[in-house]
Design a protein around this motif. Structure first.
Motif, short mmCIF file in Angstrom:
data_model
loop_
_atom_site.label_atom_id
_atom_site.label_comp_id
_atom_site.label_asym_id
_atom_site.label_seq_id
_atom_site.Cartn_x
_atom_site.Cartn_y
_atom_site.Cartn_z
N SER A 1 -5.04 -2.04 -4.33
CA SER A 1 -5.20 -2.96 -3.22
C SER A 1 -4.96 -4.40 -3.68
O SER A 1 -5.55 -4.86 -4.64
CB SER A 1 -6.61 -2.81 -2.66
N GLU B 1 0.83 -1.21 0.00
CA GLU B 1 0.00 0.00 0.00
C GLU B 1 0.86 1.25 0.00
O GLU B 1 0.54 2.24 -0.65
CB GLU B 1 -0.95 -0.01 1.21
N GLY C 1 -7.99 4.35 7.49
CA GLY C 1 -7.42 3.16 6.87
C GLY C 1 -6.98 2.17 7.93
O GLY C 1 -7.12 2.42 9.13
N GLY D 1 -10.82 3.00 11.16
CA GLY D 1 -10.38 1.75 10.55
C GLY D 1 -9.87 0.83 11.65
O GLY D 1 -10.05 1.13 12.83
#
Ligand SMILES: Nc1ncnc2c1ncn2[C@@H]1O[C@H](COP(=O)(O)OP(=O)(O)OP(=O)(O)O)[C@@H](O)[C@H]1O
Ligand SMILES: [Mg+2]
Lengths: 264, 228
Positions: free
Chosen positions: A166, A160, B113, B131
């Motif tokens: 992804s 990432e 995230g 996240g």
């Protein structure tokens, strides 16, 4: 222009080479032009699993250093119309393949093939950097064990950070009865932790080991579960929405779908 | 001495050292673009003058601000030596005026995230994660930690020593939590995963409770502080 897909995992021995060989072969069986590239310098295996070891004359380091042309190092798998292997070097130091050289080679392969499947070495050091440099997409392989999932998570974080799209997940060596008894992480747990899209689940299957020892990837024999799993994975790579196979993980897959649309 | 006073050293030369009174002592601001030798001798002169002027023996703190100049080890030692011989001044530091503790507004840091294994999110202030924090992921905040998702990794709140800091998560299942210097391993998965939970210090002990109790906890803190 083709697409380069790196098969990676972090932890060793979870099935990167097995997955590279089977996905590459399955894509070729589906009519694609495929080149498999082994970046595990010093510990090459892909040629053995493919049964092409005895045909190696030049390797990827020879290409990188200009000792031969790229075409001279490519080994054609005669069992298929368009399947090639670019082998790793067995005797040279792994630092002999630089990130820049690898990126150039992958770029050239992409111009000649539909798919370039890159087999990544274990670890997150130089070899990992070399393997991911030219890749457009990554597939992360894990087994249903805490340590493998932990390492997969680490690798996903690194991918990432490289701003790759992804990665997709393959869970390998699932044993349905162990999952059922609660002795193995189940698919839902793994997908929840790693929060990736699942590309496929491959059962633990002794045919894989038998096939590897005969230099024939499992997908060439149609009657094993692992063979079907890998052929489905190849079809999903081509964009075909094949449902997961009969194992008990179907329920998990649906939970994942719900999560994707925010209903968890 | 007025609150702010500069003392020019020489009418002819450009002033390389400016002295200013600040709340907790004197601030010596050093020109950034002059040679160190020049700056050094001017500082020496300034300090001599200062020593004569003020007779009282006492600890007025001196802070030196070198701006962007980076001192070599020798230069650093030389400057310290200049101050160590003085009766009236004691050196407070070579990196500018001291920060006013407690007054700096602490902006929260919001991260969207997954915090994955091997990743560290560190912030002076509160941290908010939208996240999950996976095993092997790490959060370090001088303030509070809020995780809007699974906390499966480790979190350190009040990393600067603030024992009123808390760690909150929608799904509270950390490998390790630490508030100020109190550490706890795996407090255990939450019993009611539908409700957000937080960890806090109750004396020397760490406790975990439902988020709905946070208001009461904060009120109690206020009350104890008022008594002190
Ligand atoms: N689904 C499976 N069922 C049974 N055995 C498997 C399966 N997948 C892999 N294996 C076996 O596990 C071993 C390791 O697999 P493989 O070499 O593909 O892993 P790897 O990730 O490439 O390892 P390395 O990190 O050393 O490169 C091999 O012996 C292989 O045959
Ligand atoms: Mg391998």
């Amino acid at each position: 222009m083709g697409e380069a897909i790196v098969i990676t995992s972090g932890k060793g021995g979870v099935g990167k080479t097995t997955s590279s060989a089977n996905i590459g072969t399955a894509l070729a069986m589906l009519g694609k032009k495929v080149c498999m590239m082994d970046t595990d310098i010093g510990l090459r295996n892909l040629d053995v699993v493919m049964g092409l070891e005895n045909r190696i004359i030049f390797d990827v380091i020879d290409v990188a250093t200009g000792s031969c042309r790229l075409e001279q190092a490519l080994i054609k798998d005669k069992r298929f119309d368009h399947l090639y292997l670019l082998p790793a070097a067995q005797t040279k130091d792994k630092l002999a393949l630089s990130v820049d050289a690898a990126r150039l080679i992958v770029g050239r392969l992409k111009s000649q093939f539909d798919y370039v499947i890159i087999d990544c070495p274990a670890g997150i050091e130089h070899g990992f950097r070399v393997a991911i440099t030219g890749a457009d997409q990554a597939v992360v392989v894990t087994t249903p064990e805490q340590a493998a999932v932990r390492d997969a998570d680490r690798v996903i974080g690194l991918l990432e950070a490289e701003r790759m799209p992804s990665p997709k997940l393959i869970i390998n060596r699932i044993r349905p009865h162990m999952v059922k008894n609660g002795d193995m992480l189940d698919i839902d747990d793994i997908v929840n932790i790693l929060s990736l899209d699942l590309l496929g689940v491959v059962p633990d299957d002794e045919n894989v080991i038998r096939a590897a020892n005969h230099g024939e990837p499992t997908v060439m024999t149609p009657d094993s579960k692992a063979s079907l799993a890998y052929r489905n994975i190849a079809r999903r790579i081509l964009g075909d929405p094949v449902p997961l196979m009969n194992l008990d993980e179907d329920a998990g897959f649906f939970k994942r779908m719900r999560k994707l649309i925010g209903l968890r | 001495m007025p609150d702010s006073a500069s003392m020019p050293t020489d009418g002819e030369r450009r002033q390389l050292v400016a002295v200013k009174g600040i709340r907790n002592g004197l601030l010596f601001s050093i020109a950034e673009d002059a040679a160190f030798a020049e700056v050094y001798s001017e500082l020496q002169e300034t300090l001599q003058g200062h020593g004569r002027k003020s007779e009282a023996k006492g600890a007025v703190s001196a802070y030196v601000d070198f701006g962007d100049r980076i001192l070599s080890e020798e230069e650093d030692l030389a400057v310290r030596a200049l101050f160590s011989g003085l009766r009236t001044l004691s050196l407070g530091g070579l990196d500018g005026a001291p920060e006013r503790r407690g007054f700096r507004p602490r902006e929260p840091y919001v991260y969207k995230g997954t915090v994955r294994s091997g990743q560290i999110v560190e912030h002076d202030g509160d941290i908010v994660i939208i996240g999950d924090v996976n095993p092997g992921g790490q959060l370090i905040a001088s303030g509070d930690v809020y995780v809007m998702g699974y906390l499966r990794g480790s979190a350190h709140a009040g990393a600067g020593g603030d024992d009123r800091a808390i760690i909150a998560a929608t799904y509270f299942d950390p490998l390790q939590v630490r508030i100020a210097s109190v550490l706890r391993r795996s407090p255990g998965a939450s019993t009611s995963p539908a409700e957000m939970e937080f960890a806090y210090l109750d004396g020397e002990q760490m406790a975990v409770d439902r988020m709905s109790v946070l208001g009461q906890y904060r009120a109690r803190l206020h009350a104890t502080r008022a008594v002190l």
